[in-house]
Design a protein around this motif. Structure first.
Motif, PDB file in Angstrom:
ATOM      1  N   THR A   3       1.627   1.711  -7.250  1.00 36.03           N
ATOM      2  CA  THR A   3       1.818   1.053  -8.550  1.00 36.03           C
ATOM      3  C   THR A   3       0.550   0.313  -8.990  1.00 36.03           C
ATOM      4  O   THR A   3       0.262   0.213 -10.172  1.00 36.03           O
ATOM      5  CB  THR A   3       2.960   0.005  -8.442  1.00 36.03           C
ATOM      6  OG1 THR A   3       4.110   0.652  -7.978  1.00 36.03           O
ATOM      7  CG2 THR A   3       3.248  -0.670  -9.779  1.00 36.03           C
ATOM      8  N   GLY A  33       0.776  -1.241   0.000  1.00 34.86           N
ATOM      9  CA  GLY A  33       0.000   0.000   0.000  1.00 34.86           C
ATOM     10  C   GLY A  33       0.802   1.283   0.000  1.00 34.86           C
ATOM     11  O   GLY A  33       0.226   2.362   0.145  1.00 34.86           O
ATOM     12  N   ALA A  34       2.115   1.211  -0.206  1.00 35.39           N
ATOM     13  CA  ALA A  34       2.939   2.418  -0.058  1.00 35.39           C
ATOM     14  C   ALA A  34       3.334   3.093  -1.372  1.00 35.39           C
ATOM     15  O   ALA A  34       3.755   4.243  -1.357  1.00 35.39           O
ATOM     16  CB  ALA A  34       4.198   2.068   0.732  1.00 35.39           C
ATOM     17  N   CYS A  80      -3.149  -4.158  -3.878  1.00 31.32           N
ATOM     18  CA  CYS A  80      -2.405  -4.938  -2.872  1.00 31.32           C
ATOM     19  C   CYS A  80      -2.989  -4.814  -1.470  1.00 31.32           C
ATOM     20  O   CYS A  80      -2.990  -5.774  -0.711  1.00 31.32           O
ATOM     21  CB  CYS A  80      -0.936  -4.521  -2.859  1.00 31.32           C
ATOM     22  SG  CYS A  80      -0.662  -2.834  -2.305  1.00 31.32           S
TER      23      CYS A  80
HETATM   24  S1  FES Z   1       0.680   0.298  -3.352  1.00 28.58           S
HETATM   25 FE1  FES Z   1       2.620  -0.571  -3.796  1.00 28.58          FE
HETATM   26  S2  FES Z   1       2.059  -2.361  -4.875  1.00 28.58           S
HETATM   27 FE2  FES Z   1       0.167  -1.643  -4.192  1.00 28.58          FE
END
Ligand code: FES
Ligand SMILES: Cc1cc2nc3c(=O)[nH]c(=O)nc-3n(C[C@H](O)[C@H](O)[C@H](O)COP(=O)(O)OP(=O)(O)OC[C@H]3O[C@@H](n4cnc5c(N)ncnc54)[C@H](O)[C@@H]3O)c2cc1C
Length: 250
Positions: free
Chosen positions: A222, A218-219, A235
């Motif tokens: 992507t 979640g960071a 994710c």
């Molecule tokens: S926010 Fe990094 S892969 Fe989902």
């Protein structure tokens, strides 16, 4: 977490079946969640692979197709070697024990893998529809049969089971049976069609989306997709979403 590879099988030219020892992750794993795996060599980013099964409360099984350098490096690991794995990640499927009518699990290609553990958790109530290119691509059919009420296979070329798409089989089943819920994972056009057909019949439908991932937690954004007018991270907020809310062309 560092996990030992305890079982490895090559199921076909490009498909590998791995089992890793990881009691802590196995205790938490839900159907539809995934592992984020450091694949070794020059593949610096982890690769997401679905949890296929939890075995004996201490091992996790996952099955993957070699596509590029990440999965090709992963396939080289030998039994006894250690893998660096994050997980279990994502929300997973939500199971409703009160569902009384047919529960349909619909998978296409490598999307069938997360459905095996889900079929098990449905405790014999799942009707499973599995779609493949041809008979040589058919996988896990007997394992699904062992834990499901019914299993239907469809192949694009008719070389095994129904000649056509799983969506045709779904159409036939929903035309003559009450269905409580649908769960699906596979190619996006297949899931979109299933979600649309389910919505038109008012059947709740959970879809497991596949997006390229970076961090997996979640960071990095992507893996963004559009759900119900908002940006969601596959994710962290997913990979499972309500099929009525996914904006397929968003
Ligand atoms: S926010 Fe990094 S892969 Fe989902
Ligand atoms: C939540 C989730 C669960 C997954 N579960 C499984 C599983 O159980 N088994 C399995 O075999 N695969 C699964 N995948 C897909 C798997 O993550 C990719 O095949 C893998 O990351 C490809 O890495 P690579 O380095 O081998 O290939 P790359 O060199 O990164 O890419 C090779 C080719 O695959 C395409 N590709 C890469 N990642 C994805 C993706 N996420 N979606 C669509 N196309 C992609 C690329 O565009 C490229 O054409 C899952 C993906 C997600 C997001």
């Amino acid at each position: 977490m560092i996990c030992e590879l305890v079982k490895k099988q090559r199921l076909s030219e490009t498909i590998y079946d791995f089992t890793v020892r990881c009691p802590e992750m196995a205790a938490k794993a839900k159907p539809g969640q995934f592992l984020h795996i450091l694949c070794g060599g020059d593949a610096y980013l982890r690769r997401p692979i679905s949890i296929c099964d939890v075995i004996g409360g201490r091992d996790i099984r996952f099955i993957f197709e070699t596509r590029g350098k990440g999965t090709e490096n992963l396939a080289k690991y030998k039994i006894g070697e250690k893998l660096d794995i994050l997980g279990p990640l994502g929300n997973g499927f939500t199971i409703y024990p009160e569902d009384t009518d047919a529960i349909l699990l619909i998978g296409g290609g490598i999307g069938i893998f997360p459905l095996l553990n889900l079929a098990k958790q449905c405790k014999g109530k799942a009707t499973v529809l599995l779609g493949f290119r041809n008979k040589d691509a058919v996988l896990l059919a007997d394992e699904f049969r062992a834990v499901s009420k019914n299993v239907f296979i469809a192949t694009d070329d008719g070389s095994c089971g129904y000649h056509g798409f799983v969506t045709d089989v779904m159409q036939n089943i929903t035309a003559s049976n009450a269905v409580s819920r649908i769960y699906t994972c596979g190619p996006t056009p297949m899931m979109q069609k299933i979600a649309e057909m389910a919505a038109s019949k008012n059947i709740p439908c959970q879809v497991s989306l596949e997006e390229r991932m970076g961090c997996g937690v979640g960071a990095c954004v992507t893996c963004t997709c559009k759900v119900n007018g908002a940006n969601k991270r596959v994710c962290k907020d997913g990979p499972v979403f309500d099929g009525r809310e996914v904006e397929w062309n968003g």
